[in-house]
Design a protein around this motif. Sequence first.
Motif, PDB file in Angstrom:
ATOM      1  N   SER A  33       0.827  -1.207   0.000  1.00 25.98           N
ATOM      2  CA  SER A  33       0.000   0.000   0.000  1.00 25.98           C
ATOM      3  C   SER A  33       0.864   1.261   0.000  1.00 25.98           C
ATOM      4  O   SER A  33       1.858   1.348   0.704  1.00 25.98           O
ATOM      5  CB  SER A  33      -0.884  -0.002   1.245  1.00 25.98           C
ATOM      6  OG  SER A  33      -1.545   1.218   1.364  1.00 25.98           O
ATOM      7  N   PRO A  34       0.465   2.276  -0.785  1.00 27.61           N
ATOM      8  CA  PRO A  34       1.215   3.531  -0.771  1.00 27.61           C
ATOM      9  C   PRO A  34       1.074   4.282   0.560  1.00 27.61           C
ATOM     10  O   PRO A  34       1.938   5.070   0.928  1.00 27.61           O
ATOM     11  CB  PRO A  34       0.607   4.341  -1.914  1.00 27.61           C
ATOM     12  CG  PRO A  34      -0.644   3.660  -2.302  1.00 27.61           C
ATOM     13  CD  PRO A  34      -0.613   2.275  -1.773  1.00 27.61           C
ATOM     14  N   ALA A  35       0.013   4.000   1.307  1.00 25.69           N
ATOM     15  CA  ALA A  35      -0.179   4.670   2.592  1.00 25.69           C
ATOM     16  C   ALA A  35       0.810   4.167   3.643  1.00 25.69           C
ATOM     17  O   ALA A  35       1.248   4.920   4.499  1.00 25.69           O
ATOM     18  CB  ALA A  35      -1.606   4.450   3.075  1.00 25.69           C
ATOM     19  N   PHE A  36       1.156   2.890   3.574  1.00 26.04           N
ATOM     20  CA  PHE A  36       2.076   2.278   4.539  1.00 26.04           C
ATOM     21  C   PHE A  36       3.123   1.491   3.767  1.00 26.04           C
ATOM     22  O   PHE A  36       2.971   0.305   3.566  1.00 26.04           O
ATOM     23  CB  PHE A  36       1.347   1.307   5.481  1.00 26.04           C
ATOM     24  CG  PHE A  36       0.076   1.831   6.055  1.00 26.04           C
ATOM     25  CD1 PHE A  36       0.086   2.685   7.137  1.00 26.04           C
ATOM     26  CD2 PHE A  36      -1.150   1.471   5.514  1.00 26.04           C
ATOM     27  CE1 PHE A  36      -1.082   3.161   7.673  1.00 26.04           C
ATOM     28  CE2 PHE A  36      -2.317   1.938   6.045  1.00 26.04           C
ATOM     29  CZ  PHE A  36      -2.295   2.796   7.123  1.00 26.04           C
ATOM     30  N   SER A  37       4.183   2.095   3.351  1.00 26.84           N
ATOM     31  CA  SER A  37       5.205   1.377   2.594  1.00 26.84           C
ATOM     32  C   SER A  37       6.338   0.940   3.522  1.00 26.84           C
ATOM     33  O   SER A  37       7.376   1.576   3.616  1.00 26.84           O
ATOM     34  CB  SER A  37       5.730   2.249   1.451  1.00 26.84           C
ATOM     35  OG  SER A  37       6.247   3.449   1.979  1.00 26.84           O
ATOM     36  N   LEU A  38       6.090  -0.161   4.236  1.00 24.51           N
ATOM     37  CA  LEU A  38       7.084  -0.715   5.149  1.00 24.51           C
ATOM     38  C   LEU A  38       7.830  -1.854   4.466  1.00 24.51           C
ATOM     39  O   LEU A  38       7.328  -2.460   3.519  1.00 24.51           O
ATOM     40  CB  LEU A  38       6.400  -1.241   6.415  1.00 24.51           C
ATOM     41  CG  LEU A  38       5.580  -0.243   7.232  1.00 24.51           C
ATOM     42  CD1 LEU A  38       4.898  -0.954   8.393  1.00 24.51           C
ATOM     43  CD2 LEU A  38       6.452   0.877   7.743  1.00 24.51           C
ATOM     44  N   SER A  39       8.986  -2.182   4.983  1.00 23.25           N
ATOM     45  CA  SER A  39       9.709  -3.331   4.441  1.00 23.25           C
ATOM     46  C   SER A  39       9.001  -4.610   4.868  1.00 23.25           C
ATOM     47  O   SER A  39       8.256  -4.641   5.847  1.00 23.25           O
ATOM     48  CB  SER A  39      11.160  -3.327   4.941  1.00 23.25           C
ATOM     49  OG  SER A  39      11.190  -3.604   6.323  1.00 23.25           O
ATOM     50  N   PHE A  40       9.266  -5.685   4.126  1.00 21.11           N
ATOM     51  CA  PHE A  40       8.619  -6.963   4.388  1.00 21.11           C
ATOM     52  C   PHE A  40       8.925  -7.453   5.808  1.00 21.11           C
ATOM     53  O   PHE A  40       8.030  -7.868   6.534  1.00 21.11           O
ATOM     54  CB  PHE A  40       9.097  -7.984   3.344  1.00 21.11           C
ATOM     55  CG  PHE A  40       8.492  -9.332   3.505  1.00 21.11           C
ATOM     56  CD1 PHE A  40       7.215  -9.597   3.069  1.00 21.11           C
ATOM     57  CD2 PHE A  40       9.209 -10.363   4.114  1.00 21.11           C
ATOM     58  CE1 PHE A  40       6.652 -10.848   3.219  1.00 21.11           C
ATOM     59  CE2 PHE A  40       8.659 -11.617   4.272  1.00 21.11           C
ATOM     60  CZ  PHE A  40       7.378 -11.862   3.822  1.00 21.11           C
TER      61      PHE A  40
END
Length: 174
Positions: A33-40
């Motif tokens: 998601s562009p709202a929450f771009s966290l690493s895997f």
Amino acid sequence: MSWIAFLASVTVRGVGGAEHGLLAEMQLLLTVSPAFSLSFGFARALLTGVVVVTLTAVLWALMIAVSAAEEERRERTVSLVGAFAGVLTVTAALTIMSIFAEAPQALTMLFAIQIATLASMLAAGGVEIAAEVLRSVSGEEAAEPKQVAAIRQFTPGHAGLALVGPPANDREPR
């Protein structure tokens, strides 16, 4: 315990025809998601922490509720309320996050968990009320069976449970 089993099954496998469980959906939501771009790795660690803390708190609360004696009614009630409130709080936060990220599968699973939690709350409350009513009716005082005497506790004329008096047109004239 069926409530805990349902929580775990939805978290791991999902509901109905869902291909992924809630964990996989939320992890996908946090990474893609562009709202929450966290690493895997960070997304997996964050979700694992949330699930482990929530389930641990719920299990401890249920263990306290199950092992509480009759005279420890307050402790039992507080632990159950804590368990249900904890799950509802976590699912509400995840629901808000899913709404902003437009994740319908996660919303469906979170809604199912909330409904199961509310149904379990009502069932637990009903059991507590029934136990209290049965404790209040002594077998020696009642000429009728204990269950019938307990049901009579819920009649509108009973002082402890009467919320509203009889309608004005049903009252006897003075």
